[in-house]
Design an enzyme around this catalytic site. Structure first.
Site, PDB file in Angstrom:
ATOM      1  CD1 TRP A 102      -2.306  -2.171   1.639  1.00 19.38           C
ATOM      2  CD2 TRP A 102      -2.941  -1.123  -0.238  1.00 19.38           C
ATOM      3  NE1 TRP A 102      -3.304  -2.917   1.058  1.00 19.38           N
ATOM      4  CE2 TRP A 102      -3.711  -2.302  -0.097  1.00 19.38           C
ATOM      5  CE3 TRP A 102      -3.154  -0.329  -1.356  1.00 19.38           C
ATOM      6  CZ2 TRP A 102      -4.681  -2.678  -1.019  1.00 19.38           C
ATOM      7  CZ3 TRP A 102      -4.117  -0.706  -2.286  1.00 19.38           C
ATOM      8  CH2 TRP A 102      -4.862  -1.864  -2.106  1.00 19.38           C
ATOM      9  CG  ASP A 171      -3.660   3.944   3.686  1.00 16.50           C
ATOM     10  OD1 ASP A 171      -4.761   3.749   4.244  1.00 16.50           O
ATOM     11  OD2 ASP A 171      -3.305   3.318   2.669  1.00 16.50           O
ATOM     12  CE  LYS A 195      -8.862  -3.220   3.341  1.00 16.43           C
ATOM     13  NZ  LYS A 195      -7.978  -2.361   2.568  1.00 16.43           N
TER      14      LYS A 195
END
Ligand code: PLP
Length: 359
Positions: A102, A171, A195
């Site tokens: 990511w 993030d 999530k």
């Protein structure tokens, strides 16, 4: 029958939330239609939107000088929006920590608009740790500093918050709302919902006021935080159902005792699994102990020829979505807020049983 779901995302949602949504689906608040079928500008929906924002503010103790935005485009939309929104003042230079897939995607995106300085990377050991702060080379003129507090794929979670001299951007897609955070240490926080917040299709951005005037002039309207902030995240039609459902999750979280309770629970759940893995020669965790994620637990079998049968038997036992990401291999159990302790107990007991049968 509902099974135990360890999916990395879109992930398990709290059962009471799903039940409430089901009950309200056809006739929401006596309006004779669903929440999906009314105007986002109706007083009824505006109330849902405002309550969701307030509940999130309460849960994370977000100071008043931060805007809370509900946006489309997921976390990818946000790591794409970060350089557009922050490179407009001064030099187009940013610091990034590279800790896995990511982080890498965010880095690649920022490189399209400016200069990216990689202050630290854990690539040398296949992204199995969070680099220590003492090895960093920060830029003097960075517009911002970006990192990924929890790498969802590698299962690496920072055990500290970077102390930097420019706005810190994080993030938090896979660990937001799993513990208290000091929002004031950050310039901007973002998270895709699927999530730990709600269904996919919405992202949350928490932006400090003074960062709203730094956008590049060419910024697409839909990525502009200032435009979103001025319009209460309704510059165009927002994902109303995802917003509503996220609001139900926030209410559920509050009723569970908030992020303090989630912090305790996540340590209990992940601790149970890591302790079991560490006590076995059959399973192992590739991640360094000090930065093992409480949310995503990758583990491998001593003999990877057994992976397939492990996953098949797990599924038969009602334990879903344990396959690891292809870049890491093995298994991954994601233990987000909505995954109950009983799910981890069932997983550990299954793993013990599986090991015994193979011996
Ligand atoms: C899942 C995830 C993303 C991607 O989210 P999308 O909403 O699919 O764009 C980005 N960063 C992290 C840390 C993630 O876990």
């Amino acid at each position: 029958m509902r099974k135990f779901n360890f999916c990395a995302g879109p992930a398990a949602l709290p059962e009471p939330v799903l039940l409430q949504a089901q009950q309200e689906l056809l006739d929401w608040r006596g309006l004779g239609c669903s929440v999906m079928e009314i105007s986002h500008r109706s007083p009824e929906f505006v109330e849902v939107a405002e309550r969701a924002e307030q509940d999130l503010r309460d849960l994370l103790s977000i100071p008043d000088n931060y805007k809370v935005l509900f946006l489309q485009g997921g976390a990818t939309g946000q790591f794409s929006a970060v350089p557009w929104n922050l490179f407009g003042a001064g030099e187009k230079v940013a610091d990034y920590i590279h800790t896995g897939q990511w982080a890498e995607k965010a880095i690649k995106e920022a490189r399209r608009y400016g200069q990216v300085n990689i202050v630290a990377s854990s690539e040398d050991r296949n992204f199995t740790y969070a680099p220590a702060a003492d090895s960093w080379q920060q830029s003097k003129n960075a517009a911002y500093f970006h990192y990924t507090p929890n790498e969802t794929i590698g299962g690496v979670e920072f055990d500290y918050v970077p102390d930097v001299s420019c706005p810190l951007v994080a993030d938090m897609s896979s660990n937001i709302l799993s513990h208290p955070i000091a929002v004031e240490k950050y310039g901007m926080i973002y998270a895709g919902a699927q999530k730990n917040i709600g269904p996919s299709g919405i992202a949350v951005a928490i932006v400090r006021d003074d960062l709203l005037d730094r956008a590049l002039p060419e910024i697409p309207r839909s990525l502009n935080w200032k435009v979103a902030a001025d319009a209460g995240s309704m510059d165009n039609t927002p994902p109303t159902f995802a917003w509503y459902l996220s609001g139900l999750v926030f209410q559920w979280l509050k009723a569970q005792g908030g992020v303090e309770a989630m912090a305790e629970l996540s340590l209990r759940k992940s601790g149970m699994l890591y302790d079991f893995i560490d006590g076995s020669d059959f399973y192992s965790s590739p991640v360094e102990k000090h930065c093992r994620s409480r949310m995503n637990v990758p583990f491998v079998l001593a003999d990877d020829a057994l992976d397939k049968v492990f996953l098949q038997k797990a599924e038969e036992a009602g334990l879903l979505n344990l396959k690891g990401h292809r870049s890491v291999g093995g298994m991954r159990a994601s233990l987000y807020n909505a995954v109950p302790v009983e799910a981890v107990e069932a997983l550990v007991s299954f793993m013990a049983d599986f090991e015994q049968r193979q011996a």
